[in-house]
Design a protein around this motif. Structure first.
Motif, short mmCIF file in Angstrom:
data_model
loop_
_atom_site.label_atom_id
_atom_site.label_comp_id
_atom_site.label_asym_id
_atom_site.label_seq_id
_atom_site.Cartn_x
_atom_site.Cartn_y
_atom_site.Cartn_z
N HIS A 137 -3.30 35.42 -18.46
CA HIS A 137 -1.95 34.94 -19.29
C HIS A 137 -0.89 35.84 -19.30
O HIS A 137 0.19 35.30 -19.08
CB HIS A 137 -2.54 34.61 -20.80
CG HIS A 137 -3.42 33.73 -20.78
ND1 HIS A 137 -3.33 32.05 -20.34
CD2 HIS A 137 -4.84 33.30 -21.37
CE1 HIS A 137 -4.48 31.40 -20.67
NE2 HIS A 137 -5.38 32.15 -21.25
N GLY A 138 -1.16 37.17 -19.47
CA GLY A 138 0.01 37.84 -19.36
C GLY A 138 0.48 38.30 -18.18
O GLY A 138 1.72 38.26 -18.01
N TYR A 141 2.79 35.17 -17.17
CA TYR A 141 4.04 35.12 -17.93
C TYR A 141 4.78 36.11 -17.26
O TYR A 141 6.15 35.87 -17.15
CB TYR A 141 3.65 35.49 -19.57
CG TYR A 141 5.21 35.80 -19.98
CD1 TYR A 141 6.08 34.60 -20.67
CD2 TYR A 141 5.58 37.08 -20.33
CE1 TYR A 141 7.30 34.94 -21.01
CE2 TYR A 141 7.05 37.24 -20.95
CZ TYR A 141 7.70 36.01 -21.27
OH TYR A 141 8.81 36.20 -21.95
N PHE A 204 -3.94 24.77 -21.26
CA PHE A 204 -3.43 26.15 -21.78
C PHE A 204 -4.44 26.59 -22.63
O PHE A 204 -4.87 26.30 -23.64
CB PHE A 204 -2.14 26.02 -22.44
CG PHE A 204 -1.34 27.49 -22.92
CD1 PHE A 204 -1.09 28.35 -22.15
CD2 PHE A 204 -1.61 27.70 -24.27
CE1 PHE A 204 -0.58 29.43 -22.62
CE2 PHE A 204 -1.16 28.73 -24.80
CZ PHE A 204 -0.59 29.74 -23.90
N SER A 205 -5.09 27.90 -22.52
CA SER A 205 -5.93 28.64 -23.18
C SER A 205 -5.63 29.91 -23.77
O SER A 205 -6.38 30.60 -24.19
CB SER A 205 -7.28 28.60 -22.30
OG SER A 205 -7.06 29.75 -21.41
N GLY A 206 -4.36 30.28 -23.61
CA GLY A 206 -3.65 31.50 -24.21
C GLY A 206 -3.69 31.38 -25.62
O GLY A 206 -3.86 30.33 -26.48
N PRO A 207 -3.30 32.43 -26.37
CA PRO A 207 -3.31 32.58 -27.83
C PRO A 207 -1.63 32.06 -28.42
O PRO A 207 -0.69 31.60 -27.47
CB PRO A 207 -3.28 33.97 -28.02
CG PRO A 207 -2.87 34.84 -26.86
CD PRO A 207 -3.31 33.73 -25.61
N THR A 210 1.24 34.22 -27.05
CA THR A 210 1.67 33.69 -25.80
C THR A 210 2.72 32.73 -25.75
O THR A 210 3.52 32.57 -25.08
CB THR A 210 0.86 33.58 -24.84
OG1 THR A 210 -0.23 34.84 -24.82
CG2 THR A 210 0.96 33.44 -23.26
N ASN A 232 -10.54 23.10 -22.40
CA ASN A 232 -10.00 23.87 -23.61
C ASN A 232 -11.33 24.01 -24.68
O ASN A 232 -11.97 23.21 -25.01
CB ASN A 232 -8.83 23.44 -24.50
CG ASN A 232 -7.51 23.65 -23.64
OD1 ASN A 232 -6.81 22.51 -23.38
ND2 ASN A 232 -7.26 24.78 -23.29
N LYS A 247 -8.68 29.47 -31.93
CA LYS A 247 -7.58 29.84 -31.13
C LYS A 247 -6.99 28.84 -30.47
O LYS A 247 -5.58 28.93 -30.28
CB LYS A 247 -8.27 30.80 -29.83
CG LYS A 247 -7.28 31.31 -28.91
CD LYS A 247 -7.97 31.93 -27.78
CE LYS A 247 -7.12 32.25 -26.58
NZ LYS A 247 -7.74 33.19 -25.48
N ALA A 251 -2.73 27.64 -31.28
CA ALA A 251 -1.88 27.74 -30.26
C ALA A 251 -1.08 26.26 -30.40
O ALA A 251 -0.03 26.20 -30.01
CB ALA A 251 -2.41 27.82 -28.80
#
Length: 311
Positions: A137-138, A141, A204-207, A210, A232, A247, A251
């Motif tokens: 995820h990072g 981005y 999307f599975s980010g926090p 994000t 998810n 989580k 989100a």
């Protein structure tokens, strides 16, 4: 795929160049020459991008994707004698199809180079993009944000916003008195951008943190977030943490109502796909606190804006 500029604009690689290419883009670096030679012959990346552009020009409503970064994917081992001849030709080449997995992954540098070129193509042709990130995820981005560097929207101060609101009110009153047409934003529209106009982060599975990065006021691109029940990991509210958000729920609640999308993330169409689409629509309405009919209308408007750029 290989970068032609690194091989004197070659359209094909020699055996030694093929081994060198795979040793440079796979991690850990494969020492076995035979393993590298058994992999598909890499194609020039410029040719792939050119083919993608041709498709986009032929199909003006087509999107780019899904594309993205994957830290988990490992290269399958080579086919054993006779296996390749017996494979199902209806399947897209490159899948595992029962083979063992090797220890090798595609380096992030190589993946980012490919993704960046695809994002810039989408920006030039003003097409939306579907992006995925697996354990990345990072980095996703950072890669996407790099394409809009220098094009960020300026966020005015509170004082500047008040002045702008007062000026807009005065202009509106003057225009009404003069019966002057309002040109809107179209006159200042710049079609040449190095970043896509719209991006969907699929399943999307980010926090939630994000999500906030992508929806910051300075981001010049519309970023949508799509969710599914097949991928998810939704929390079970009835057992371990009753009344608590997991989580994914956190989100979803952070995503603006007009940036939310749904998907089945299923490989086949039909009744199963319809079932999973209904399931995720009901789930999002539950999390967002929407009436079902209202939620369906909202999600429909969001989908039309993501795909067409307007409702």
């Amino acid at each position: 795929m290989f970068d032609e500029s690194e091989y004197d604009d070659a359209t094909a690689l020699t055996a030694d160049q093929k081994v060198s290419h795979y040793q440079s883009v796979l991690t850990p670096k494969p020492d076995e020459r035979d393993f590298c030679l058994a992999l598909p012959d890499p194609r020039p990346f410029g040719h792939f991008l050119g083919q993608t552009e041709d498709y986009l020009l032929r199909f003006p409503l087509a999107l780019i994707g899904e594309v993205g970064l994957d830290r988990s994917f490992r290269i399958p081992e080579a086919w054993l004698p006779g296996q390749a001849d017996d494979r199902n030709d209806a399947l897209t080449p490159g899948g595992r199809e029962g083979r063992q997995l090797s220890p090798y992954k595609v380096s992030m540098d190589h993946q980012r180079k490919v993704l960046t070129a695809q994002l810039r193509l989408a920006g030039r042709l003003e097409r939306a993009v579907s992006v995925h990130g697996v354990a990345a995820h990072g980095i996703v981005y950072e890669t996407v944000a790099e394409t809009w560097k220098g094009h960020e929207r300026r966020v005015p101060s509170k004082r500047e916003r008040k002045r702008a609101e007062a000026a807009a009110k005065a202009d509106a009153e003057a225009s009404a008195l003069a019966d002057a047409p309002d040109e809107g934003d179209d006159a200042a529209h710049d079609v040449s951008k190095p970043f896509p106009p719209r991006i969907c982060l699929h399943s999307f599975s980010g926090p939630a943190e994000t999500v906030k990065q992508y929806i910051a006021p300075s981001v010049p691109c519309e970023v949508f977030f799509s969710f599914s029940t097949t991928i998810n990991a939704w929390s079970d509210r009835d057992t371990d943490r009753p009344g608590k958000d997991g989580k994914v729920e956190a989100a979803v609640k952070t995503v603006p109502d007009d940036r939310l999308l749904v998907e089945s993330d299923l490989h086949t169409a039909g009744e199963d796909m319809d079932h999973y689409l209904e399931e995720i629509v009901r789930k999002l309405c539950e999390v967002k606190g929407w009436d079902l009919e209202d939620g369906v209308r909202r999600l429909g408007r969001n989908w039309r804006r993501f795909v067409f750029g307007k409702e």
